[in-house]
Design a protein around this motif. Structure first.
Motif, mmCIF file in Angstrom:
data_model
loop_
_atom_site.group_PDB
_atom_site.id
_atom_site.type_symbol
_atom_site.label_atom_id
_atom_site.label_comp_id
_atom_site.label_asym_id
_atom_site.label_seq_id
_atom_site.Cartn_x
_atom_site.Cartn_y
_atom_site.Cartn_z
ATOM 1 N N THR A 1 -53.612 -19.385 -34.317
ATOM 2 C CA THR A 1 -54.469 -18.473 -33.967
ATOM 3 C C THR A 1 -54.505 -17.429 -34.816
ATOM 4 N N HIS A 2 -53.158 -16.805 -35.269
ATOM 5 C CA HIS A 2 -53.112 -15.509 -36.350
ATOM 6 C C HIS A 2 -53.588 -15.931 -37.563
ATOM 7 N N GLY A 3 -53.442 -17.252 -38.055
ATOM 8 C CA GLY A 3 -54.021 -17.809 -39.452
ATOM 9 C C GLY A 3 -55.267 -17.704 -39.420
ATOM 10 N N PHE A 4 -56.144 -18.067 -38.169
ATOM 11 C CA PHE A 4 -57.409 -17.899 -38.256
ATOM 12 C C PHE A 4 -58.116 -16.321 -38.129
ATOM 13 N N ALA A 5 -57.091 -15.632 -37.507
ATOM 14 C CA ALA A 5 -57.470 -14.141 -37.499
ATOM 15 C C ALA A 5 -57.027 -13.485 -38.802
ATOM 16 N N VAL B 1 -65.867 -16.901 -48.810
ATOM 17 C CA VAL B 1 -64.599 -17.571 -48.891
ATOM 18 C C VAL B 1 -64.524 -18.821 -48.139
ATOM 19 N N ARG B 2 -64.038 -19.770 -48.307
ATOM 20 C CA ARG B 2 -64.015 -21.198 -47.836
ATOM 21 C C ARG B 2 -62.622 -21.376 -47.440
ATOM 22 N N HIS C 1 -66.341 -14.081 -37.952
ATOM 23 C CA HIS C 1 -66.387 -14.410 -39.346
ATOM 24 C C HIS C 1 -66.057 -15.856 -39.635
ATOM 25 N N LEU C 2 -65.677 -16.669 -38.411
ATOM 26 C CA LEU C 2 -65.475 -18.079 -38.732
ATOM 27 C C LEU C 2 -66.519 -18.963 -38.522
ATOM 28 N N ASP C 3 -66.577 -20.107 -39.281
ATOM 29 C CA ASP C 3 -67.821 -20.908 -39.310
ATOM 30 C C ASP C 3 -67.600 -21.721 -38.088
ATOM 31 N N TYR D 1 -60.297 -22.972 -33.640
ATOM 32 C CA TYR D 1 -59.576 -21.719 -33.019
ATOM 33 C C TYR D 1 -59.774 -21.751 -31.283
ATOM 34 N N GLU D 2 -60.948 -22.238 -30.916
ATOM 35 C CA GLU D 2 -61.012 -22.168 -29.469
ATOM 36 C C GLU D 2 -60.155 -23.288 -28.651
#
Length: 404
Positions: free
Chosen positions: A308-312, A324-325, A354-356, A363-364
């Motif tokens: 989760t923090h990686g996605f944050a 950015v990708r 800002h996640l695609d 993430y969910e």
């Protein structure tokens, strides 16, 4: 009809209750604020709960003691003045009993509260501030805070004078040379100084708003020397963010990596660079304006932990670099490495706008524990051969670097 039962003496108003009513005006700063601004004192009336006329027979001695206690507490009117009311009874005749305590002057209020020494110190702070209108106004608006700083106030004023004099000087706080003032003092009282100066209180913002120098941030990166115009033997550098931002590198693609060892291991993209994001500092390199131009072409990749923090962090980077990708932060990568899953100590469930679509769905799943509670796949646990196939094509320099 049976008469109402008299209140017990314990329920009668005490001197402490009168003091507590007045203390509210001290605690919210109204007493000192009114004194400083010259406002007329607003009298404080405290209704007194005591015996009724019909109850005097039952509580006569207690009533006499109650009246005597209030008389003593009034200090002959120096603390408060007692207003009485006449009550009568068939057996005892008419009697005058306290009905209201009146605090009619500032001096009475301060005497009652025992705050004379504090008022004297506050007056000294006011006098010391009288030559600087904005400081005077601040003291009036924050009297208790100013009072709490009375001993340090001369030093605060000295620090304030230096900071005002050195606005936009690009000097470091370490250069402050007012008697008794040092960097640690300014840091300790930065919130008050910021309020007096009308600037933001955060460490970096405080310096920036005053035009002072602040400890620089650095970006560490590995690169093809040609993209930065460096000599051929230099393949890594740590540069000030401001200085790096001023460069115009001839860059084709960039890879931002969160973990340091992975950053050191990853091949440098052909005609590009690998940037160490340093976890939650990833927004520092992401703030480089020329990198935004590369990202707008879709040529900046971010690789972080699959948790989760990686996605944050990815969300934060993308707030600076909308184009950015992400790479190796997808469901396929997660499921192929089940044997290497770990546990995230304290997952986040923050909203990440800002996640695609695919990133948000994964993430969910991590937030809700679809595959495992607090699931974490650290990037250094990914199969390296698998990772290399997903990373951008690397330069010949990178191949040599990997083999040495």
């Amino acid at each position: 009809m049976t008469p109402a039962t008299a209140p017990r003496p314990a329920a009668w108003t005490t001197p402490a209750a009168i003091t507590a009513r007045v203390a509210k005006r001290w605690d919210n700063g109204a007493l000192l604020r009114g004194r400083a601004s010259g406002e007329p004192f607003e009298p404080i009336a405290v209704p007194l709960r005591g015996p009724k006329a019909a109850d005097l027979a039952e509580h006569l001695e207690e009533a006499r003691g109650w009246v005597a206690t209030l008389d003593r507490a009034s200090k002959d009117g120096r603390a408060f003045r007692i207003h009485t009311k006449s009550v009568g009874g068939r057996h005892l005749g008419r009697t005058e009993l306290p009905a209201r305590a009146m605090i009619e002057t500032f001096d009475q209020a301060i005497y009652l509260l025992g705050k004379a020494p504090q008022v004297q110190r506050f007056d000294e702070v006011l006098a010391a501030s009288s030559h600087v209108p904005q400081v005077w106004d601040w003291v009036v608006a924050h009297p208790l805070t100013a009072l709490g700083l009375a001993e340090q106030w001369p030093t605060i004023l000295a620090a304030l004078e230096w900071l005002e004099r050195n606005r936009d000087s690009a000097r470091y706080l370490r250069e402050i040379d007012e008697p008794g003032v040092d960097t640690k003092f300014v840091e300790r009282h930065r919130s008050v100084l910021a309020s007096l100066l009308g600037v933001r209180p955060g460490e970096a913002a405080f310096a920036a708003d005053l035009g002072l120098a602040h400890k620089p941030t650095f970006v560490r990166l590995r690169f093809d020397p040609q993209v930065l115009g460096f000599p051929a033997g230099i393949t890594e550098a740590s540069l000030r963010t401001t200085e790096l931002a001023a460069l115009r590198p001839r860059i084709k693609q960039a890879l931002i990596i969160e973990n340091e060892v992975t950053y050191l291991s990853a091949p440098v993209p052909a005609g590009g660079m690998v940037i160490w994001g340093k976890g939650f500092d990833a927004s520092t390199p992401a703030s480089l304006t020329w990198l935004a131009e590369v990202a707008a072409r879709g040529d900046v990749l971010y690789w972080g932990d699959l948790d989760t923090h990686g996605f944050a962090i990815l969300n934060r980077v993308r707030s600076h670099l909308p184009g950015v990708r992400s790479v190796l932060m997808d469901r396929e990568t997660l499921l192929r490495h089940e044997a290497r899953w770990g546990s995230e100590p304290s997952p986040t469930s923050a909203y990440l706008p800002h996640l695609d679509e695919d990133e948000a769905a994964l993430y969910e799943d991590l937030v809700t524990g679809r595959y495992a509670p607090a699931l974490r796949l650290e990037q250094e646990r990914l199969d390296w051969a698998y990772a290399l196939r997903r990373l951008p094509p690397h330069s010949q320099l990178s191949v040599k670097d990997q083999c040495t």
